[in-house]
Enzyme design. Structure first.
Site, PDB file in Angstrom:
ATOM      1  N   GLU A 271      75.850  43.688  50.316  1.00 23.17           N
ATOM      2  CA  GLU A 271      76.068  43.353  51.725  1.00 23.17           C
ATOM      3  C   GLU A 271      77.551  43.492  52.052  1.00 23.17           C
ATOM      4  OE1 GLU A 271      74.920  39.327  52.316  1.00 23.17           O
ATOM      5  OE2 GLU A 271      72.803  39.639  51.886  1.00 23.17           O
ATOM      6  N   THR A 272      77.858  43.633  53.325  1.00 23.23           N
ATOM      7  CA  THR A 272      79.252  43.590  53.773  1.00 23.23           C
ATOM      8  C   THR A 272      79.754  42.157  53.689  1.00 23.23           C
ATOM      9  OG1 THR A 272      78.893  45.412  55.299  1.00 23.23           O
ATOM     10  CG2 THR A 272      80.803  44.009  55.718  1.00 23.23           C
ATOM     11  N   LYS A 273      80.957  41.976  53.142  1.00 24.53           N
ATOM     12  CA  LYS A 273      81.578  40.638  53.146  1.00 24.53           C
ATOM     13  C   LYS A 273      82.255  40.450  54.492  1.00 24.53           C
ATOM     14  CE  LYS A 273      84.260  37.362  50.498  1.00 24.53           C
ATOM     15  NZ  LYS A 273      84.573  36.590  51.694  1.00 24.53           N
ATOM     16  N   LEU A 274      81.744  39.515  55.269  1.00 26.09           N
ATOM     17  CA  LEU A 274      82.242  39.296  56.630  1.00 26.09           C
ATOM     18  C   LEU A 274      83.492  38.421  56.623  1.00 26.09           C
ATOM     19  CD1 LEU A 274      78.785  38.676  58.311  1.00 26.09           C
ATOM     20  CD2 LEU A 274      80.145  40.761  58.397  1.00 26.09           C
ATOM     21  N   ARG A 278      82.395  30.590  57.704  1.00 24.49           N
ATOM     22  CA  ARG A 278      81.080  30.241  57.146  1.00 24.49           C
ATOM     23  C   ARG A 278      80.509  29.078  57.956  1.00 24.49           C
ATOM     24  NH1 ARG A 278      79.118  30.814  51.772  1.00 24.49           N
ATOM     25  NH2 ARG A 278      76.861  30.417  51.801  1.00 24.49           N
ATOM     26  N   GLU A 331      77.750  33.659  58.880  1.00 25.53           N
ATOM     27  CA  GLU A 331      79.173  33.746  59.197  1.00 25.53           C
ATOM     28  C   GLU A 331      79.331  33.815  60.709  1.00 25.53           C
ATOM     29  OE1 GLU A 331      82.874  34.245  56.772  1.00 25.53           O
ATOM     30  OE2 GLU A 331      80.784  33.924  56.233  1.00 25.53           O
ATOM     31  N   GLU A 427      86.546  43.361  54.792  1.00 25.28           N
ATOM     32  CA  GLU A 427      87.146  42.475  53.791  1.00 25.28           C
ATOM     33  C   GLU A 427      86.714  42.815  52.375  1.00 25.28           C
ATOM     34  OE1 GLU A 427      88.035  37.711  53.201  1.00 25.28           O
ATOM     35  OE2 GLU A 427      86.160  38.319  54.124  1.00 25.28           O
ATOM     36  N   LYS A 449      81.293  38.568  44.601  1.00 27.69           N
ATOM     37  CA  LYS A 449      82.065  39.185  45.691  1.00 27.69           C
ATOM     38  C   LYS A 449      83.139  40.090  45.098  1.00 27.69           C
ATOM     39  CE  LYS A 449      85.180  35.175  46.088  1.00 27.69           C
ATOM     40  NZ  LYS A 449      85.729  34.131  46.974  1.00 27.69           N
ATOM     41  N   LYS A 451      86.630  42.134  46.516  1.00 28.91           N
ATOM     42  CA  LYS A 451      87.572  42.487  47.579  1.00 28.91           C
ATOM     43  C   LYS A 451      88.589  43.458  46.980  1.00 28.91           C
ATOM     44  CE  LYS A 451      89.036  38.659  49.670  1.00 28.91           C
ATOM     45  NZ  LYS A 451      89.188  37.293  50.236  1.00 28.91           N
TER      46      LYS A 451
END
Length: 912
Positions: A271-274, A278, A331, A427, A449, A451
């Site tokens: 998934e995209t990390k938004l 939160r 988010e 991100e 995660k 980054k």
């Protein structure tokens, strides 16, 4: 009537002074067990008084909460913010006590982080205030815990209502009715940092075995104290409930190389990390509540009903008509309807405070569902929760959306997704196992995660000049802990820069040793920063340092950050998001730092994002984990800062020549023999004292292993000796030969000498041993052989397997498991063993593959294995509630399937 009800609480009878004296004892205790004992004594006395006060009344709401909210103020959610920090408290004390503005005590309060004199409490405002208040306050206060809470409630509510005069009035009541010691703890409660030396988890665990688990799913301290008042009564079901904030599940930092292994060689979601806030949403019909990851309620902002707020009116009709109740996790993002894009958090806006007529609109991006129509889904797999989520509401672009995911199986797909995120200025990415269940406040239980800043080589780094500093608090008290960094105005050709523009404040990325070394290097150059007459060479925004350094005396640091974002706090008009020091550039001169032009070029390169490079996977270019870059060492003479200067020994009379011309460095002493006394005695015996060991230092004396001693040990250049050796020398008036019992650390040459003189247990080859020394030697032999039983050897074996990569062998797949099998008709009754059951064979399989199989179910058991007869599962669940660490109850098939397939199987599908 209200007064009568209030007086029927324990808090109305317990003096606040009693709580403060308990906290003082906890803080001063060195041993963890002693700290726990002091807290338990206070808790037990509270419970006894509670029983006596309320006798056998039912439905009593009185609990330990009034005290607990003062002991763990950081978990307080009922009381609003005080809006008070150390500087504001200092000004209030100066005003309320009518202290002269330029007086000694007023300056102590205002400059509490600045080291002064011999005291070691720099940075601890509460301690500084205690010594200022001590001569001006009552010997003992008159307030109860109930009254303190009421006054703090007034401070919070008046701060919220911006009524500063009433805030001062409530504080004045607290001050005039409290002793200095009580105010020391009041200050810490207001600042929400008690510095007790025990964690909040420890406090909650002492209160009740289920307290941590209940707090994770409710974040409600009052509910924890009320429901778990009786330590003997546990909760049968602790799970996420409607309108009760829970601590969300978190992701661990992933290593790209290990992703496939971490996902058990199975497919996974990407998934995209938004980059938002939160937020969890609780809905019951037309009633909505929103909670942040820390349990703060933001319902007023987003809307308690379809008629109010920045979000609820726009999403209420999106839910299917058959969905009345639900809990969502996601988010909260800011959406630009003009460009149809999400805003990044670094841009100047706050999603929690956006107004309805803003150019941006609130959008809730949902990635999980925990309840639908009172059916709790936390124990369901992520795959099933995703299916349910897709049938819960109809997405509305820019208002409520479902975070998109894709199924993947290889690290190459992860690398492609990360590179795509870099190109889109996102991100990062999230990786989730489809079979993971939702675990509140757990990190990395199937969620990862990545980054760009976690992967070396993907980020542009900045070489900035340190121009200012800030004194530290706590363990960093008395030294610079944060630095103000700047870029240079481009000078005329051939000249060095003379003007610098501030860019960011940085306070992370270095170890305590690196911070200490940097402090030594810059110590003599720091100057107080005066706001009315700032240095002409350093141009600041609203952010001003406490001290500054002339650029020509400073050093360049290499900074890594996520992005460059707008900010009016710094002269450049921008700052860095998540900055941290990578290394000190000893290879560069001060004038070789980044310029304003370099900064602007970097900012325009990728819309401020500092991740501009792609990650490549190949035979010669494997993705690598993030590593600290080695700091290039530069030979330098270490200077001595003021508080480390040698003591004045000019008045000492020599009584012996035992230590004639011998140089010692005393780091610390013992109880009854402080450092200064040992130094005086060394001087009396003809020795020299230095504060930093050098090439001529005979040895370092240390009564405890603090950070300086550990650094000396790691250098391996000096012998570190216990003060007991000195005392022996003073007693006999001779230089007693070193023995193993005196040594903390030996440099290589001393080790060689001891190897010739003593065996590995410290027994001398040549000198007769007395009874006491023999006992000491035998104790050493016992310690050396303590890992002898199979159970005690298990961690040693596991370490060897890991070190030599044998841990991939099927023969050790259960090495970290402690297993109890359902072989007994009565739990923990070995006489009730069931004969001729297949679990006997399973026990042998477990042992053969590395598990520790036990016949007694107690603390430390990780798994309980159940055979075909599942009638005792409920008994095991009841028993599990009595333990601090919960074991997993699994079907026997988990063992047999793991053995058949040659690797541990995912446990969730075998849970009972």
């Amino acid at each position: 009537m209200a007064t009568s009800q209030t007086s029927q609480t324990v808090a109305a009878h317990v003096p606040f002074a009693d709580l403060c004296s308990t906290l003082e004892r906890i803080q001063k205790s060195k041993e963890r067990a002693e700290k726990i004992r002091h807290f338990k004594e206070f808790l037990d006395s509270w419970r006894k008084f509670h029983d006596a006060l309320h006798k056998n009344k039912k439905d009593v709401t009185d609990s330990f909460y009034p005290a607990m909210r003062l002991i763990l103020p950081q978990l307080e959610r009922e009381r609003m913010a005080y809006g008070i920090k150390e500087t504001m408290l200092a000004k209030l004390y100066i005003e309320l006590l009518n202290l002269p503005r330029e007086g000694k005590d007023a300056l102590k309060l205002l400059n509490y982080r600045t080291p002064s004199g011999a005291r070691t409490d720099a940075g601890d405002f509460a301690v500084i205030a205690y010594f200022v208040l001590k001569p001006r306050c009552l010997q003992k206060g008159s307030l109860t815990i109930q009254q303190v809470n009421e006054l703090l409630d007034l401070v919070a509510s008046n701060n919220s209502g911006k009524r500063k005069d009433l805030v001062k009035k409530s504080l004045l009541q607290l001050i005039t009715q409290s002793s200095a010691l009580e105010q020391k703890w009041l200050i810490r409660m207001i600042i929400k940092d008690l510095k007790l030396g025990v964690s909040q988890q420890t406090i909650l665990n002492i209160f009740h075995n289920d307290a941590v688990e209940l707090h994770n799913v409710t974040t409600d301290l009052e509910k924890v104290c009320r429901q778990l008042h009786d330590p003997a009564v546990g909760l049968s079901d602790i799970s996420i409930t409607l309108f009760s904030a829970f601590k969300p599940m978190l992701a661990a930092v992933a290593d790209v190389e290990r992703v496939e292994k971490d996902m058990k060689q199975q497919s996974f979601y990407i998934e995209t990390k938004l980059d938002g806030e939160r937020m969890q949403m609780h809905k019951d019909g037309s009633v909505y509540q929103y909670f942040s990851r820390n349990g703060y309620n933001y319902t007023d902002q987003f809307g308690a009903s379809p008629q109010e707020g920045t979000l609820t009116p726009f999403i209420h009709d999106a839910f299917r008509t058959d969905v009345q109740v639900c809990i969502l996790d996601g988010e909260m993002m800011a959406y630009n309807p003009t460009t149809q894009t999400f805003m990044q958090k670094g841009v100047k806006f706050d999603i929690k405070r956006m107004v309805e007529d803003s150019d941006l609109q609130t959008c809730y991006c949902v990635f999980d569902v925990l309840m639908v129509n009172n059916k709790k889904l936390g124990r369901e797999t992520l795959r099933k929760r995703y299916d349910i989520l897709n049938s819960t509401f109809t997405p509305i672009q820019g208002r409520i959306e479902i975070v998109q995911k894709k199924l993947a199986q290889t690290k190459n797909e992860v690398v492609d997704a990360l590179n795509e995120a870099i190109d889109k200025r996102e991100e990062g990415i999230m990786i989730k196992h489809p079979l993971s269940i939702y675990k509140p406040d757990k990190r990395g239980e199937g969620w990862l995660k990545i980054k760009p800043e976690y992967v070396s080589g993907l980020m542009d780094e900045l070489d900035l000049l340190i121009v200012g500093g800030y004194w530290g608090k706590g363990s960093r008290g008395g030294m610079m802990s944060h630095f103000l960094c700047a870029v240079a105005e481009k000078p005329p050709h051939g000249e060095k820069p003379s003007v610098f523009h501030t860019l960011c404040r940085v306070g992370s990325g270095y170890t305590m040793k690196e911070l200490y070394d940097l402090g030594l290097k810059l110590a003599k150059y720091w100057k107080p920063f005066h706001k009315k007459s700032p240095p002409s060479s350093i141009l600041c925004g609203t952010e001003k340092p406490e001290v500054y350094i002339e650029p020509c005396n400073s050093v360049i640091v290499q900074i890594k950050a996520a992005e460059i974002v707008p900010s009016d706090m710094y002269k450049t008009g921008t700052t860095l998001r998540f900055p941290r020091i990578e290394k000190i550039r000893d290879d560069k001169e001060w004038h070789e730092c980044m310029t304003l032009g370099d900064l602007e070029e970097l900012r325009g390169k990728a819309s401020g994002k500092l991740a501009t490079k792609h990650l490549h996977v190949g035979d010669d270019d494997e993705p690598r984990e993030k590593r600290r870059k080695p700091v290039s060492k530069m030979k330098k003479t270490i200077g001595i800062i003021e508080h480390l200067k040698a003591p004045n020994l000019s008045n000492i009379s020599k009584v012996s020549n035992v230590f004639e011309d011998v140089e010692f460095c005393v780091m610390s002493g013992l109880d009854g023999y402080p450092k200064s006394d040992l130094e005086n005695r060394i001087a009396e015996f003809g020795g020299y004292i230095v504060q930093n060991p050098g090439p001529d230092t005979y040895c370092v004396i240390a009564g405890c292993e603090n950070i300086r001693v550990k650094n000396i040990i790691s250098s391996d250049q000096h012998d570190v000796v216990k003060p007991e050796w000195l005392l022996e020398c003073f007693k006999t008036k001779t230089c007693v030969p070193w023995q193993p019992r005196f040594m903390i650390h030996m440099c290589p040459s001393t080790k060689q000498h001891f190897a010739r003189e003593y065996d590995c247990y410290g027994d001398s080859y040549f000198v007769d041993t007395d009874l006491d020394q023999l006992k000491e030697v035998f104790l050493g032999i016992k310690k050396a052989g303590e890992h002898q039983t199979p159970e005690e050897m298990a961690p040693v074996i596991a370490d060897l397997e890991y070190r030599y990569s044998w841990d991939h062998s099927p023969l050790c797949m259960f090495r970290h498991c402690t297993v109890y099998l359902d072989l007994y008709a009565v739990i923990n009754d070995s006489s009730s063993k069931i004969k001729a059951t297949r679990l006997d064979v399973t026990a042998l399989e477990l042992r053969f593959h590395g598990a520790k199989v036990v016949s007694h179910l107690s603390e430390g058991v990780s798994h309980v294995i159940i055979g075909e007869n599942q009638s005792r599962v409920s008994d095991f669940k009841v028993f599990r509630r009595t333990l601090k660490k919960k074991f997993k109850i699994l079907q026997e098939r988990w063992v047999t399937d793991s053995v058949d397939k040659g690797e541990l199987q995912e446990e969730n599908q075998y849970l009972l």
